[in-house]
Design a protein around this motif. Structure first.
Motif, PDB file in Angstrom:
ATOM      1  N   GLU A 146       1.007  -1.117  -0.081  1.00 11.52           N
ATOM      2  CA  GLU A 146       0.101   0.109  -0.004  1.00 11.52           C
ATOM      3  C   GLU A 146       0.773   1.333  -0.139  1.00 11.52           C
ATOM      4  OE1 GLU A 146      -0.778  -2.516   2.387  1.00 11.52           O
ATOM      5  OE2 GLU A 146      -2.125  -3.336   0.827  1.00 11.52           O
ATOM      6  N   ASN A 147       1.937   1.131   0.663  1.00 10.71           N
ATOM      7  CA  ASN A 147       2.678   2.370   0.774  1.00 10.71           C
ATOM      8  C   ASN A 147       4.012   2.409  -0.211  1.00 10.71           C
ATOM      9  OD1 ASN A 147       4.653   0.738   2.175  1.00 10.71           O
ATOM     10  ND2 ASN A 147       4.817   1.946   4.063  1.00 10.71           N
ATOM     11  N   CYS A 148       3.908   1.568  -1.232  1.00  8.83           N
ATOM     12  CA  CYS A 148       5.133   1.444  -2.231  1.00  8.83           C
ATOM     13  C   CYS A 148       4.457   1.753  -3.623  1.00  8.83           C
ATOM     14  CB  CYS A 148       5.751   0.136  -2.303  1.00  8.83           C
ATOM     15  SG  CYS A 148       6.723   0.145  -0.773  1.00  8.83           S
ATOM     16  N   TYR A 149       5.303   2.289  -4.636  1.00  8.36           N
ATOM     17  CA  TYR A 149       4.888   2.232  -5.980  1.00  8.36           C
ATOM     18  C   TYR A 149       5.336   1.426  -6.716  1.00  8.36           C
ATOM     19  CZ  TYR A 149       3.903   7.640  -5.296  1.00  8.36           C
ATOM     20  OH  TYR A 149       3.538   8.449  -4.950  1.00  8.36           O
ATOM     21  N   THR A 150       4.738   0.793  -7.721  1.00  6.86           N
ATOM     22  CA  THR A 150       5.276  -0.265  -8.677  1.00  6.86           C
ATOM     23  C   THR A 150       5.986   0.467  -9.694  1.00  6.86           C
ATOM     24  OG1 THR A 150       3.290  -0.316 -10.098  1.00  6.86           O
ATOM     25  CG2 THR A 150       3.477  -1.878  -8.172  1.00  6.86           C
ATOM     26  N   ILE A 154       5.232   4.309 -11.593  1.00  2.00           N
ATOM     27  CA  ILE A 154       6.357   5.432 -11.831  1.00  2.00           C
ATOM     28  C   ILE A 154       6.476   5.796 -13.306  1.00  2.00           C
ATOM     29  CG2 ILE A 154       8.788   5.794 -11.475  1.00  2.00           C
ATOM     30  CD1 ILE A 154       8.697   4.074  -9.044  1.00  2.00           C
ATOM     31  N   THR A 155       6.504   4.737 -13.985  1.00  2.00           N
ATOM     32  CA  THR A 155       6.437   5.191 -15.502  1.00  2.00           C
ATOM     33  C   THR A 155       5.421   5.942 -16.070  1.00  2.00           C
ATOM     34  OG1 THR A 155       5.948   3.093 -16.249  1.00  2.00           O
ATOM     35  CG2 THR A 155       8.346   3.256 -16.082  1.00  2.00           C
ATOM     36  N   LYS A 156       4.297   5.813 -15.607  1.00  3.95           N
ATOM     37  CA  LYS A 156       2.864   6.402 -15.937  1.00  3.95           C
ATOM     38  C   LYS A 156       2.773   7.757 -15.499  1.00  3.95           C
ATOM     39  CE  LYS A 156       0.040   2.276 -16.918  1.00  3.95           C
ATOM     40  NZ  LYS A 156      -0.998   1.391 -16.311  1.00  3.95           N
ATOM     41  N   SER A 157       3.230   7.769 -14.018  1.00  2.00           N
ATOM     42  CA  SER A 157       2.805   9.233 -13.611  1.00  2.00           C
ATOM     43  C   SER A 157       4.158  10.279 -13.684  1.00  2.00           C
ATOM     44  CB  SER A 157       2.585   8.972 -11.996  1.00  2.00           C
ATOM     45  OG  SER A 157       3.614   8.390 -11.338  1.00  2.00           O
ATOM     46  N   TRP A 158       5.263   9.597 -13.751  1.00  2.00           N
ATOM     47  CA  TRP A 158       6.493  10.505 -13.681  1.00  2.00           C
ATOM     48  C   TRP A 158       7.071  10.569 -14.990  1.00  2.00           C
ATOM     49  CZ3 TRP A 158       9.153   9.008  -8.332  1.00  2.00           C
ATOM     50  CH2 TRP A 158       8.090   9.312  -7.412  1.00  2.00           C
ATOM     51  N   GLY A 159       6.622   9.807 -15.735  1.00  2.00           N
ATOM     52  CA  GLY A 159       7.503   9.742 -17.179  1.00  2.00           C
ATOM     53  C   GLY A 159       8.948   9.107 -17.188  1.00  2.00           C
ATOM     54  N   VAL A 160       9.225   8.251 -16.336  1.00  2.00           N
ATOM     55  CA  VAL A 160      10.536   7.689 -16.055  1.00  2.00           C
ATOM     56  C   VAL A 160      10.457   6.444 -16.846  1.00  2.00           C
ATOM     57  CG1 VAL A 160      12.254   6.570 -14.403  1.00  2.00           C
ATOM     58  CG2 VAL A 160      10.871   8.496 -13.690  1.00  2.00           C
ATOM     59  N   ARG A 179       8.601  -8.760  -5.978  1.00  2.00           N
ATOM     60  CA  ARG A 179       7.560  -9.945  -5.724  1.00  2.00           C
ATOM     61  C   ARG A 179       7.092 -10.190  -7.400  1.00  2.00           C
ATOM     62  NH1 ARG A 179       6.243 -10.622  -0.499  1.00  2.00           N
ATOM     63  NH2 ARG A 179       5.574  -8.727   0.595  1.00  2.00           N
ATOM     64  N   ALA A 180       7.531 -11.288  -7.969  1.00  2.00           N
ATOM     65  CA  ALA A 180       7.187 -11.936  -9.248  1.00  2.00           C
ATOM     66  C   ALA A 180       7.580 -10.923 -10.076  1.00  2.00           C
ATOM     67  CB  ALA A 180       5.560 -12.036  -9.217  1.00  2.00           C
ATOM     68  N   ARG A 181       8.841 -10.698 -10.131  1.00  2.00           N
ATOM     69  CA  ARG A 181       9.699  -9.966 -10.978  1.00  2.00           C
ATOM     70  C   ARG A 181       8.940  -8.361 -11.120  1.00  2.00           C
ATOM     71  NH1 ARG A 181      12.863 -11.610 -15.210  1.00  2.00           N
ATOM     72  NH2 ARG A 181      13.659 -13.611 -14.884  1.00  2.00           N
ATOM     73  N   ARG A 182       8.308  -8.002 -10.041  1.00  2.00           N
ATOM     74  CA  ARG A 182       7.730  -6.324 -10.015  1.00  2.00           C
ATOM     75  C   ARG A 182       8.635  -5.842  -8.907  1.00  2.00           C
ATOM     76  NH1 ARG A 182       1.680  -6.058 -10.402  1.00  2.00           N
ATOM     77  NH2 ARG A 182       2.275  -4.057 -10.634  1.00  2.00           N
ATOM     78  N   PHE A 183       9.244  -4.713  -9.262  1.00  4.45           N
ATOM     79  CA  PHE A 183      10.142  -4.018  -8.199  1.00  4.45           C
ATOM     80  C   PHE A 183       9.080  -3.126  -7.533  1.00  4.45           C
ATOM     81  CE2 PHE A 183      13.769  -4.946 -11.089  1.00  4.45           C
ATOM     82  CZ  PHE A 183      14.432  -5.574 -10.298  1.00  4.45           C
ATOM     83  N   THR A 184       9.433  -2.591  -6.479  1.00  7.00           N
ATOM     84  CA  THR A 184       8.451  -1.434  -5.617  1.00  7.00           C
ATOM     85  C   THR A 184       9.313  -0.595  -5.017  1.00  7.00           C
ATOM     86  OG1 THR A 184       8.606  -3.033  -3.738  1.00  7.00           O
ATOM     87  CG2 THR A 184       6.702  -3.046  -5.175  1.00  7.00           C
ATOM     88  N   PHE A 185       8.828   0.480  -5.050  1.00  8.32           N
ATOM     89  CA  PHE A 185       9.672   1.777  -4.532  1.00  8.32           C
ATOM     90  C   PHE A 185       8.714   2.424  -3.321  1.00  8.32           C
ATOM     91  CE2 PHE A 185      11.340   1.298  -8.660  1.00  8.32           C
ATOM     92  CZ  PHE A 185      12.412   1.396  -8.594  1.00  8.32           C
ATOM     93  N   PRO A 186       9.259   2.824  -2.048  1.00 14.60           N
ATOM     94  CA  PRO A 186       8.547   3.371  -1.227  1.00 14.60           C
ATOM     95  C   PRO A 186       7.870   4.793  -1.541  1.00 14.60           C
ATOM     96  CG  PRO A 186      10.802   3.096  -0.421  1.00 14.60           C
ATOM     97  CD  PRO A 186      10.691   2.640  -1.845  1.00 14.60           C
ATOM     98  N   LYS A 187       6.725   4.979  -1.410  1.00 13.55           N
ATOM     99  CA  LYS A 187       5.998   6.292  -1.826  1.00 13.55           C
ATOM    100  C   LYS A 187       6.662   7.510  -1.149  1.00 13.55           C
ATOM    101  CE  LYS A 187       1.512   4.234  -3.142  1.00 13.55           C
ATOM    102  NZ  LYS A 187       0.267   4.085  -3.015  1.00 13.55           N
ATOM    103  N   SER A 188       7.458   7.504  -0.311  1.00 14.69           N
ATOM    104  CA  SER A 188       7.927   8.551   0.306  1.00 14.69           C
ATOM    105  C   SER A 188       9.054   9.169  -0.423  1.00 14.69           C
ATOM    106  CB  SER A 188       8.147   8.028   1.789  1.00 14.69           C
ATOM    107  OG  SER A 188       9.264   7.110   1.766  1.00 14.69           O
TER     108      SER A 188
END
Length: 195
Positions: A146-150, A154-160, A179-188
């Motif tokens: 809940e408190n992490c981005y996938t 990130i690519t959709k909202s920030w254009g990274v 998890r299952a080849r999906r990286f997550t980043f903290p929302k902070s």
């Protein structure tokens, strides 16, 4: 003339017990007397040398402190002299002058003068005293979905651009779990940290 006295004594040099023929004998033999004499001479010489070293150090300190003593007698000081008195850098004095904490007058290029009494006044101002800072303990919340981005978010909202599985060292700092080849980043994390 020999004496019929025999007194049991302890040698003052080697500590062995011996029989003395007089009441003033201190050593068991001539060898101990000579060794003790040499030891006393050596000790006296070392004491004399230590006194000379102490006196030399005192004289050196007086010579070293002489410029500071002359500075304390002067009414107007340069920036360098003020830095020597306060034990800080020239830059720190210039910062105090530019911030207005230390009044000074500029008589021309490289001719800034400071009143010695203004340096003493620095220590009388209550707003310049060091205030104790309360320690703040940072509490880090546990990472969940809940408190992490996938990566997709990130690519959709920030254009990274899409992050590959071989992430760079800065990106790897923010990879928290996979998890299952999906990286997550903290929302902070702010945008400047991820780009």
């Amino acid at each position: 003339m020999s004496s019929n006295i025999s007194i049991t004594r302890i040698c003052q040099h080697c500590g062995n017990e011996f029989t003395a023929k007089t009441t003033v004998t201190k050593f068991c033999g001539d060898a101990c007397a000579k060794r003790n004499y040499k030891f006393r001479r050596k000790t006296a010489k070392q004491q004399k040398m230590n006194e000379k070293i102490t006196e030399s150090n005192r004289q050196t300190q007086l010579v070293r402190d002489a410029p500071k003593m002359r500075l304390l007698e002067k009414e107007f000081l340069t920036v360098k002299e003020a830095a020597i008195i306060l034990g800080c850098s020239d830059r720190a004095i210039h910062l105090m002058i530019s911030s207005g904490r230390l009044p000074a007058i500029n008589l021309g290029v490289r001719k800034t003068r400071i009143l010695r009494s203004e340096l003493q006044r620095l220590f009388e101002l209550p707003e310049l005293r060091v205030k104790p800072v309360a320690k703040v303990k940072l509490v880090e919340e546990p990472l969940t979905k809940e408190n992490c981005y996938t990566v997709e978010q990130i690519t959709k909202s920030w254009g990274v651009p899409e992050i590959q599985s071989t992430a760079s060292s800065t990106e790897r700092r923010y990879l928290n779990f996979k998890r299952a080849r999906r990286f997550t980043f903290p929302k902070s994390i702010s945008r400047r940290h991820t780009v």
